[in-house]
Design an enzyme around this catalytic site. Structure first.
Site, short mmCIF file in Angstrom:
data_model
loop_
_atom_site.label_atom_id
_atom_site.label_comp_id
_atom_site.label_asym_id
_atom_site.label_seq_id
_atom_site.Cartn_x
_atom_site.Cartn_y
_atom_site.Cartn_z
N SER A 126 0.83 -1.21 0.00
CA SER A 126 0.00 0.00 0.00
C SER A 126 0.86 1.25 0.00
O SER A 126 1.96 1.26 0.56
CB SER A 126 -0.87 -0.03 1.25
OG SER A 126 -1.45 1.23 1.48
N TYR A 151 -2.26 -1.42 10.83
CA TYR A 151 -2.52 -1.94 9.48
C TYR A 151 -1.35 -1.58 8.56
O TYR A 151 -0.80 -2.44 7.87
CB TYR A 151 -3.83 -1.35 8.92
CG TYR A 151 -3.88 -1.38 7.42
CD1 TYR A 151 -4.19 -2.56 6.74
CD2 TYR A 151 -3.59 -0.23 6.66
CE1 TYR A 151 -4.19 -2.58 5.34
CE2 TYR A 151 -3.60 -0.25 5.28
CZ TYR A 151 -3.89 -1.43 4.62
OH TYR A 151 -3.89 -1.45 3.25
N LYS A 155 1.92 -3.86 6.52
CA LYS A 155 2.38 -3.81 5.13
C LYS A 155 3.90 -3.57 5.08
O LYS A 155 4.61 -4.18 4.29
CB LYS A 155 1.64 -2.69 4.36
CG LYS A 155 0.16 -2.94 4.21
CD LYS A 155 -0.15 -4.16 3.35
CE LYS A 155 -1.61 -4.50 3.29
NZ LYS A 155 -1.90 -5.81 2.68
C1 UD1 Z 1 -6.72 3.97 3.51
C2 UD1 Z 1 -5.30 3.61 3.83
C3 UD1 Z 1 -4.76 2.71 2.75
C4 UD1 Z 1 -5.62 1.49 2.62
C5 UD1 Z 1 -7.03 1.95 2.28
C6 UD1 Z 1 -7.96 0.75 2.18
C7 UD1 Z 1 -3.80 5.15 4.96
C8 UD1 Z 1 -3.11 6.48 4.90
N1 UD1 Z 1 -4.51 4.83 3.89
O1 UD1 Z 1 -6.65 4.83 2.39
O2 UD1 Z 1 -3.47 2.31 3.06
O3 UD1 Z 1 -5.12 0.65 1.63
O4 UD1 Z 1 -7.50 2.83 3.30
O5 UD1 Z 1 -8.57 0.41 3.37
O6 UD1 Z 1 -3.70 4.44 5.91
N2 UD1 Z 1 -13.01 10.22 3.40
C9 UD1 Z 1 -14.04 11.05 3.74
N3 UD1 Z 1 -15.18 10.49 4.23
C10 UD1 Z 1 -15.34 9.15 4.39
C11 UD1 Z 1 -14.26 8.30 4.02
C12 UD1 Z 1 -13.11 8.87 3.54
O7 UD1 Z 1 -13.96 12.27 3.62
O8 UD1 Z 1 -16.41 8.71 4.86
C13 UD1 Z 1 -11.78 10.81 2.84
C14 UD1 Z 1 -10.54 10.51 3.65
O9 UD1 Z 1 -10.33 11.50 4.62
C15 UD1 Z 1 -9.48 10.50 2.55
C16 UD1 Z 1 -10.20 10.04 1.31
O10 UD1 Z 1 -11.58 10.24 1.58
O11 UD1 Z 1 -9.03 11.79 2.33
C17 UD1 Z 1 -9.95 8.59 0.98
O12 UD1 Z 1 -10.21 7.83 2.15
P1 UD1 Z 1 -10.25 6.22 2.13
O13 UD1 Z 1 -11.12 5.77 1.02
O14 UD1 Z 1 -10.58 5.76 3.50
O15 UD1 Z 1 -8.77 5.81 1.73
P2 UD1 Z 1 -7.38 6.23 2.41
O16 UD1 Z 1 -7.54 6.71 3.77
O17 UD1 Z 1 -6.67 7.10 1.43
#
Ligand code: UD1
Length: 340
Positions: A126, A151, A155
């Site tokens: 990741s 988590y 990795k």
């Molecule tokens: C995270 C993990 C990544 C993992 C992936 C899959 C980190 C930094 N990243 O990615 O390693 O492979 O999850 O589980 O640990 N967001 C919202 N609202 C929500 C959900 C998300 O605003 O309800 C935003 C988050 O703040 C982020 C973006 O959307 O900025 C993407 O979030 P998400 O889909 O959870 O992925 P990551 O956090 O990038």
């Protein structure tokens, strides 16, 4: 004779799409999955796409005996190891569960590979290993930072385990693929992301909100140092990610390489903010996303996107799908789920 690939976690989101991509190329696939975060029905949906039912073993690879029996039963040419827990939050609250599952299953798989002289493994890593990057885009030589979650640490540790084993055994070949943010569904809309419980990731939460399963989408933070204040990620279509695995397998099985441990970024090279995702989703689907700004989510970084030139050159792979395709297929999949 067709080569046989063991896909651990093959009924999961990225795993199932990769199984389809492998079958398209004529590989025989064996799926091992304990169904911790997926359903057995996925194998029949895979069959609807590829017209080939993958062999399925409902086993937990963290169970040494079960793992041993699996490797004794089949003749395997290469392994793609997806099977792992993936929720950042959950890992913070229950680190033992993550270390135990994610690392013991990898150790068991490696141990059996060694016993059976199987030399090729692709590992699901990741972009989380880069932590908060100093410069963007991140390349494979960007420093690996101390992980923000158990988590993420699984990795990093897994990559170290693999690299150490490559140093000790010149016959072993490992490709670690560092995924950015996979979204979307297979164009047939027969497989996609099925989060058990409340989704933690952006896309499934967004589509569940639009379909009416959730009241509103929380946008975590609008005060980041980014153009619109929301976080930026490199979203990649899950089928593009799936094809990267096929390219990695082909490199190992057919081309060979002097280097036996390789790492590749798998993203598109483009970053989009959470607001851009919402706006593009609304544009391509014609649906309204009900969202509210909330505080920052712990552990989130402001922005990350990939330099993918190494994978483009060495794996001869590139991401083909546009953001619009990713979002439209995610929405079609959510509507498909609502029918069942
Ligand atoms: C995270 C993990 C990544 C993992 C992936 C899959 C980190 C930094 N990243 O990615 O390693 O492979 O999850 O589980 O640990 N967001 C919202 N609202 C929500 C959900 C998300 O605003 O309800 C935003 C988050 O703040 C982020 C973006 O959307 O900025 C993407 O979030 P998400 O889909 O959870 O992925 P990551 O956090 O990038």
């Amino acid at each position: 004779m067709n080569k046989t690939i063991l896909v651990t976690g093959g009924t999961g989101y990225i795993g199932s799409h990769t199984v389809v991509a492998l079958q398209e190329k004529g590989y025989k696939v064996i799926i091992a999955d304990n169904l911790a975060n997926s359903e057995k029905e996925v194998i029949y949906n895979i069959e609807k796409i590829s017209h080939v039912l993958p062999q399925f073993e409902p086993i937990d690879l963290a169970n040494e005996q079960a793992c041993e029996a699996l490797f004794n039963k089949y003749s395997i040419n290469a392994v793609i190891h997806f099977a792992a827990y993936k929720y950042v939050n959950e890992s913070v609250n229950n680190p033992l569960r993550y270390y135990k599952n994610n690392l013991i299953s990898l150790l068991n798989v490696l141990n059996e590979m060694k016993k059976h002289n199987i030399c090729n493994i692709v590992f699901s890593s990741s972009c989380t290993v880069y932590g908060t990057p100093d410069t963007l885009p991140v390349t494979e030589t960007s420093p690996v930072k101390k992980s923000m979650s158990p988590y993420g640490n699984t990795k990093q540790v897994a990559e170290e385990i693999l690299e150490d084993n490559c140093k000790a055994d010149r016959h072993l070949k490992v490709i670690s693929l560092r995924y950015f943010n996979p979204i979307g569904a297979h164009p047939s809309i027969k497989i996609g992301e099925t989060a058990k419980g409340i989704p933690q990731n952006l896309l499934p939460y967004l589509t569940q909100t639009v379909i009416g399963k959730r009241e509103f989408l929380s946008v975590f933070g609008n005060d980041y140092n980014t153009p619109d204040g929301t976080c930026i990620r490199d979203y990649i279509h899950v089928m593009d990610l799936a094809y990267a695995h096929v390219c990695a397998i082909e490199r190992m099985l057919h081309m060979g390489s002097d280097i036996n441990y390789e790492v590749f970024n798998v993203g598109t090279g483009k970053g989009y903010s959470v607001l851009e995702i919402i706006q593009t989703f609304e544009k391509v689907t014609g649906m309204k996303v009900n969202f509210q700004f909330k505080g920052r989510r712990e552990g989130d970084i402001a922005q990350i996107w990939a330099d993918t030139s190494l994978a483009n050159k060495v794996l001869k792979w590139e991401a083909l799908y546009a953001l619009e395709d990713m979002l439209l297929s995610a929405w079609k999949w959510e509507k498909e789920l609502a029918k069942s």
